[in-house]
Design an enzyme around this catalytic site. Structure first.
Site, PDB file in Angstrom:
ATOM      1  N   TRP A  96      56.455 104.385  39.459  1.00 40.21           N
ATOM      2  CA  TRP A  96      57.751 103.704  39.616  1.00 40.21           C
ATOM      3  C   TRP A  96      58.006 103.373  41.085  1.00 40.21           C
ATOM      4  CZ3 TRP A  96      62.568 105.729  41.662  1.00 40.21           C
ATOM      5  CH2 TRP A  96      63.679 104.912  41.422  1.00 40.21           C
ATOM      6  N   HIS A  97      57.600 104.275  41.982  1.00 38.86           N
ATOM      7  CA  HIS A  97      57.762 104.000  43.410  1.00 38.86           C
ATOM      8  C   HIS A  97      56.802 102.900  43.866  1.00 38.86           C
ATOM      9  CE1 HIS A  97      59.866 107.971  43.567  1.00 38.86           C
ATOM     10  NE2 HIS A  97      60.553 107.348  44.504  1.00 38.86           N
ATOM     11  N   GLY A  98      55.618 102.847  43.261  1.00 39.73           N
ATOM     12  CA  GLY A  98      54.659 101.810  43.630  1.00 39.73           C
ATOM     13  C   GLY A  98      53.257 102.175  43.174  1.00 39.73           C
TER      14      GLY A  98
END
Length: 394
Positions: free
Chosen positions: A321-323
Site C-alpha cells: 500500500w505504501h509502494g
C-alpha cells in the site's frame, strides 16, 4: 495547494470554518455546507492538475456506481457475490494501476489521496456485503469519500461513525467544545509538524557506509534511524492532529491516529498505538478475514500458525500500500515476521509468562521493542538499502 503545508491553506481553512461555526452555534446541521466546502477544497488541491482531477472524478464515479450497485443487490435480497467481487476489483484497480505505474515512474490514474479514499470505498462495499450497512444516502456516501480534512494524510474514518456525526445537530455548548478542541488540535499539530518534525529531520543525514571505524559507522546509522523515526512520528502525527482538529470544526470527530507509540513494550502494542486507523482497518478487513478463511479451509495445523499467516498477509499488503518498492515490501515482511514471532514467543514461552508483570522485564521488553521499531524505520526510509548498497559498491 497542498493541505497543511501551504500557508494559503490555513487562510482558506479559517474562512471556511466561519460559516460552519455559525451553523454549529445556531443548532443547524453542518453536513451540506461541509460537503460543499470539501468539494471547493479539492478544487484547490488539484488546482491546474487536470490529469489528477480527471483521475479523481473517474474514481469517484466508479466508486459510487460500484457501491450502490452492490447495495441495490443486497437490498433486493439477491446478494450477488459476483457483483460484490466485481465492485471490489473496480474500486481497487485504480490504486493497483497507480502503484505499478509508480514503479516505472509513470503516473497512471493517480491523484493525491488515492490510497486513503480507496480504503474508505473498499470498507463500505465490504460492510454492505457483511450486512452492516443496509441503507446509505448518496450525499452521506459522497461526503464520506470527499471530506477534505483527512483526504491526503488520514486518519482513515469509518462510514457509519462518520455518517452519524455528519447528520448530528449539536447544541451550542457541544459545538463550542468541539470548536475549541479542534482549534487546539490544529495548533498542537502545527507544532508537531512544523517545529518538532523539522528539528528531527535536520539531524537525519543518511549516507552509505564510509571509511570510518565500524563502531562510528554503526553509531551514525543508529542515530539516523532514531532521528528518522522521531521525525516521521512528529510529521505524520502532526498532520493527523491537524486533520482531526479541522474536522472537529465541521462537527466530525475524526478518530485519533497515534497514542504514544514509542512507549510500546512489544510490536503488537506498537501497532495498537501507531497509525491506529490504518492498523485497525487492516486488522478488520485483512487479518481477520485471512484467518477466518484459512481456518475454514484448514490450511494450517493450529491457530498460531494461522495467525502468523494472517500477520504476513496483513503487513505485506500494508507494505505494498505504501509502494511497490523493495524497501516497502521488505518493511511489510519485517513486521509480518516480527508480529508472528511475538505471538509465538508470548504464547509458548514459560519465561515470558513467569516474568511478564515484573518491572525489569517490561523495561527490557520496551528497550528491545524501541530498537526493533527504529530498525523498521531504517528499512522504511530506505536508509538500510542505502547502507547495504554502499557496502557493496564501496
Amino acid at each position: 495547494m497542498n493541505f497543511y503545508i501551504d500557508p494559503a491553506f490555513y487562510v482558506f481553512l479559517a474562512l471556511a470554518v466561519i460559516p460552519a461555526a455559525i451553523l454549529g452555534f445556531t443548532g443547524h446541521r453542518i453536513k451540506y455546507y461541509g460537503l460543499a466546502a470539501s468539494l471547493a477544497f479539492l478544487l484547490l488541491l488539484f488546482g491546474e492538475n487536470a490529469e489528477g482531477m480527471l483521475a479523481f472524478l473517474v474514481f469517484l464515479a466508479v466508486a459510487c456506481a460500484a457501491t450502490f450497485w452492490v447495495l441495490s443487490s443486497w437490498k433486493r435480497g439477491e446478494k450477488s457475490l459476483w457483483k460484490y467481487r466485481c465492485a471490489l476489483v473496480a474500486v481497487i484497480a485504480p490504486l493497483v494501476i497507480y502503484k505499478i505505474g509508480a514503479v516505472f515512474d509513470h503516473n497512471l490514474m493517480g491523484f493525491l489521496g488515492i490510497s486513503y479514499i480507496t480504503f474508505k470505498a473498499v470498507q463500505v462495499i465490504i460492510e454492505i456485503r457483511d450486512g452492516l450497512i443496509d441503507h446509505m444516502d448518496f450525499a452521506d456516501y459522497l461526503y464520506f469519500l470527499v471530506f477534505f480534512t483527512p483526504f491526503t494524510s488520514g486518519p482513515i474514518d469509518r462510514s457509519r461513525r462518520f455518517t452519524e456525526d455528519a447528520n448530528r445537530v449539536y447544541s451550542k455548548q457541544e459545538y463550542a467544545d468541539l470548536l475549541a478542541r479542534g482549534i487546539m488540535l490544529v495548533l498542537i499539530g502545527a507544532v508537531y509538524q512544523k517545529v518538532l518534525g523539522t528539528v528531527f529531520f535536520h539531524y537525519f543525514t543518511p549516507a552509505p557506509a564510509g571509511d570510518g571505524s565500524w563502531w562510528s559507522e554503526l553509531g551514525e546509522q543508529v542515530k539516523d534511524a532514531y532521528m528518522y523515526g522521531f521525525y516521521l512520528f512528529f510529521d505524520f502525527a502532526g498532520y493527523s492532529l491537524m486533520a482531526m482538529g479541522a474536522s472537529y470544526c465541521f462537527g466530525i470527530k475524526t478518530p485519533r491516529n497515534f497514542r504514544a507509540p514509542f512507549l510500546a513494550t512489544d510490536v503488537r502494542e506498537f501497532w495498537d498505538r501507531w497509525h491506529m486507523t490504518l492498523s485497525t482497518w487492516l486488522r478488520d478487513f485483512v487479518f481477520m478475514r485471512v484467518v477466518k478463511s484459512a481456518t475454514r479451509r484448514k490450511l494450517f495445523k493450529d491457530r498460531l500458525h494461522t495467525a502468523c499467516a494472517g500477520y504476513m498477509a496483513n503487513f505485506m499488503l500494508m507494505g505494498a500500500w505504501h509502494g511497490l518498492t523493495v524497501d516497502y515490501l521488505v518493511y511489510g515482511a519485517y513486521y509480518g515476521t516480527l508480529m508472528g514471532a511475538t505471538d509465538i514467543y508470548q504464547k509458548k514461552s514459560s519465561f515470558h509468562k513467569k516474568h511478564k508483570k515484573k518491572r525489569w522485564y517490561k523495561a527490557l521488553q520496551w528497550f528491545i521493542t524501541i530498537n526493533l521499531v527504529m530498525l523498521g524505520m531504517a528499512i522504511f526510509s530506505g536508509q538500510l538499502h542505502t547502507v547495504i548498497g554502499g557496502l557493496f559498491h564501496g
